[in-house]
Design an enzyme around this catalytic site. Structure first.
Site, PDB file in Angstrom:
ATOM      1  CG  ASP A 128      -2.009  -1.020   1.187  1.00 18.65           C
ATOM      2  OD1 ASP A 128      -2.359  -1.453   0.069  1.00 18.65           O
ATOM      3  OD2 ASP A 128      -2.520  -1.396   2.259  1.00 18.65           O
TER       4      ASP A 128
ATOM      5  CE1 TYR B 105       4.537  -6.236   3.706  1.00 18.22           C
ATOM      6  CE2 TYR B 105       3.870  -8.545   3.740  1.00 18.22           C
ATOM      7  CZ  TYR B 105       3.923  -7.319   3.106  1.00 18.22           C
ATOM      8  OH  TYR B 105       3.352  -7.171   1.872  1.00 18.22           O
TER       9      TYR B 105
END
Length: 284
Positions: free
Chosen positions: A63, A124
């Site tokens: 994003d 992540y």
């Protein structure tokens, strides 16, 4: 959908990284917004002196504001273009790309490779500090400031209740026709000597906003607003909870993407395209 490369083309794997601060995410968008995909495709077209834009497929669409250290993509190039340019392509891209995105490696991909569907996990890291003075100015674009003291042990206790295969609908932004069943393989937090808390989050795949929602729930536990069993209760309820905040994107970095051995790529691609259901769950 087949992973056979069109005749006359070569599939090329790209390993890359970027600072997401000034990007409107990975994927190209209408309206001229700056994206990572757009920058790389434009640079590739320029340095190969091609009229055509060769479209990238990425392991994980990030994003706006999210960073990547170990992103992977692939592109199918005409065989003659690859033959002419591959020796100097990496250096030419370095000269053409803006400084906030780098391609580190380019190589012909093994048969059946697909940057998205071949991946078996994505890892992540989310970084946050509870230092009462705030964030080091040199790290402000990569570390979230949380202005309450955080109990890392309580956050890890809460994290353990989220591991495994579940329907993560309570932690995902729903997309029509997309499953929210995921296998969360690792979720753990460590406070470094500098006081920065790094959360490691690894799963076979992630649905939209999943990582940032999980971190938002754990922060509520860490600062004492919720008990350690609360995130698991939210997960079991299966619906979005207004108390679960999607934390800001700048603390999040895609660190690494894992792939199976070459001979397992075709099987993994097929498996990844199957829409999953939990054991005992009804269809549709």
């Amino acid at each position: 959908m087949s992973d056979e490369v069109e005749a006359g083309y070569v599939r090329v794997r790209l390993d890359l990284s970027y600072d997401g601060s000034e990007f409107s995410g990975w994927a190209k968008q209408a309206g001229g917004r700056r994206t990572v995909q757009g920058e790389i495709e434009d640079a590739l077209r320029t340095v190969t002196r091609s009229r055509e834009t060769y479209e990238l497929t990425v392991a994980g669409r990030t994003d706006a504001g999210v960073h990547a250290r170990g992103q992977v993509a692939h592109v199918d190039l005409p065989r003659e273009v690859w033959a002419e340019h591959h020796v100097k392509l990496l250096k030419r891209l370095a000269g053409r790309l803006p400084r906030d995105v780098r391609v580190w490696a380019l190589r012909e991909a093994p048969s059946g490779f697909n940057a998205r569907f071949s991946a078996v996990w994505r890892r992540y890291a989310y970084r946050v500090t509870d230092n009462p003075g705030g964030v080091d100015p040199l790290l402000r674009g990569h570390v979230l400031w949380h202005d309450w003291p955080l109990d890392v042990d309580a956050m890890n206790e809460a994290a353990r209740g989220l591991l495994g295969e579940h329907d993560f609908a309570a932690y995902c932004k729903k997309r029509e026709g997309a499953t929210t069943i995921r296998t969360l393989q690792e979720l753990s937090l460590v406070r470094g000597e500098d006081g920065i808390i790094t959360a490691t989050v690894r799963a076979d795949a992630f649905c939209h906003n999943m990582v940032r929602s999980l971190i938002g729930a754990l922060l509520f536990v860490g600062d004492g607003h919720r008990a350690p069993d609360w995130p698991a209760k939210v997960l079991a309820a299966g619906v979005r909870d207004s108390a679960v905040h999607v934390v800001r994107p700048h603390g999040l970095t895609l660190e690494e993407v894992g792939y199976p051995a070459d001979e397992l790529l075709a099987a993994r691609n097929k498996e990844a395209r199957n829409k999953r259901s939990l054991p005992g769950a009804g269809c549709c």
